[in-house]
Design a protein around this motif. Sequence first.
Motif, PDB file in Angstrom:
ATOM      1  N   PRO A  19       0.963  -0.980  -0.056  1.00  0.00           N
ATOM      2  CA  PRO A  19      -0.084   0.094   0.079  1.00  0.00           C
ATOM      3  C   PRO A  19       0.858   1.248  -0.021  1.00  0.00           C
ATOM      4  O   PRO A  19       1.910   1.097   0.232  1.00  0.00           O
ATOM      5  N   HIS A  20       0.249   2.566  -0.311  1.00  0.00           N
ATOM      6  CA  HIS A  20       1.008   3.568  -0.291  1.00  0.00           C
ATOM      7  C   HIS A  20       1.567   3.758   1.065  1.00  0.00           C
ATOM      8  O   HIS A  20       0.870   3.920   2.159  1.00  0.00           O
ATOM      9  N   THR A  21       2.976   3.747   1.336  1.00  0.00           N
ATOM     10  CA  THR A  21       3.663   3.968   2.384  1.00  0.00           C
ATOM     11  C   THR A  21       3.324   5.033   3.415  1.00  0.00           C
ATOM     12  O   THR A  21       2.908   4.822   4.717  1.00  0.00           O
ATOM     13  N   HIS A  43      -3.067   4.172  -5.709  1.00  0.00           N
ATOM     14  CA  HIS A  43      -1.628   4.269  -6.357  1.00  0.00           C
ATOM     15  C   HIS A  43      -1.423   3.327  -7.535  1.00  0.00           C
ATOM     16  O   HIS A  43      -0.657   4.015  -8.423  1.00  0.00           O
ATOM     17  N   PHE A  44      -2.033   2.451  -7.353  1.00  0.00           N
ATOM     18  CA  PHE A  44      -1.501   1.390  -8.537  1.00  0.00           C
ATOM     19  C   PHE A  44      -2.659   1.015  -9.416  1.00  0.00           C
ATOM     20  O   PHE A  44      -2.553   0.270 -10.226  1.00  0.00           O
ATOM     21  N   ALA A  45      -3.659   1.782  -9.128  1.00  0.00           N
ATOM     22  CA  ALA A  45      -4.962   1.470  -9.989  1.00  0.00           C
ATOM     23  C   ALA A  45      -5.714   2.753 -10.092  1.00  0.00           C
ATOM     24  O   ALA A  45      -6.791   2.892  -9.708  1.00  0.00           O
ATOM     25  N   PRO A  97       4.917  14.647  -0.880  1.00  0.00           N
ATOM     26  CA  PRO A  97       5.924  15.558  -1.694  1.00  0.00           C
ATOM     27  C   PRO A  97       5.235  16.742  -2.230  1.00  0.00           C
ATOM     28  O   PRO A  97       6.069  17.687  -2.112  1.00  0.00           O
ATOM     29  N   HIS A  98       4.070  16.865  -2.587  1.00  0.00           N
ATOM     30  CA  HIS A  98       3.646  18.117  -3.344  1.00  0.00           C
ATOM     31  C   HIS A  98       3.309  19.229  -2.191  1.00  0.00           C
ATOM     32  O   HIS A  98       3.611  20.303  -2.361  1.00  0.00           O
ATOM     33  N   ALA A  99       3.031  18.597  -0.754  1.00  0.00           N
ATOM     34  CA  ALA A  99       2.904  19.653   0.485  1.00  0.00           C
ATOM     35  C   ALA A  99       4.508  20.217   0.585  1.00  0.00           C
ATOM     36  O   ALA A  99       4.579  21.322   0.916  1.00  0.00           O
TER      37      ALA A  99
END
Length: 125
Positions: A19-21, A43-45, A97-99
């Motif tokens: 899953p997204h960590t 994330h992957f779908a 990352p965007h934040a």
Amino acid sequence: MKFLLWKPGMDEGTINDLPHTGLGILASELKEYGEQIVFIDNHFAPVPDEDVSDYISTLQPDTICLSLVSSEWLLERTQNLINEAHSKGIEVWVGGPHAYGYGDLLVNDERITKIVIGEIDGQID
Ligand code: B12
């Protein structure tokens, strides 16, 4: 409180088993405080914009937590979800990352309740 954690995903070619960590860690931190969590990990779908349009009406969250790379911030489905949350008075927290990279711009966005720069581990209080 009911938290909807959502990772939009944008690249259909990205493959991973985990899953997204970042949101996984956020989920475990919120659980420690007894919060109710729904984690939609696209994330992957990645799903089409219209599939996201019923997330709020179906799940009725109090707060939405987004972890975004910058290209996910630009997606129509991301902006639509934030607009709908704002119009319904639902809090929107943004991290990832965007934040981290563009927090100085996000701070002027009245739709966003919290901008979290850095690790959430041990920081919920
Ligand atoms: C591992 C990784 C991946 C993995 C993710 C695996 C997984 N299962 O999670 C994979 C290989 C899949 C991946 C893919 C991509 N990635 Co990547 N990835 C990384 C990397 C190396 C580490 C991220 C990570 O896991 N960190 C550890 C976790 C625990 O930290 P975290 O996510 O930051 O989360 C913590 C905090 O930020 C905070 N937090 C995060 N989100 C939120 C949300 C809220 C509400 C709150 C309160 C707190 C919070 O709390 C978390 C826990 O402390 C980073 C580089 C880096 N050093 O960060 C690039 C990085 C994030 N990736 C990047 C990019 C561009 C991508 C892709 C778009 C590339 C591509 N074209 O395919 C794709 C997107 C995937 C998709 N399908 O849409 C960029 C983003 C740049 C930007 N400005 O947005 C980065 C920064 C690399 C770079 N320097 O360019 N990636």
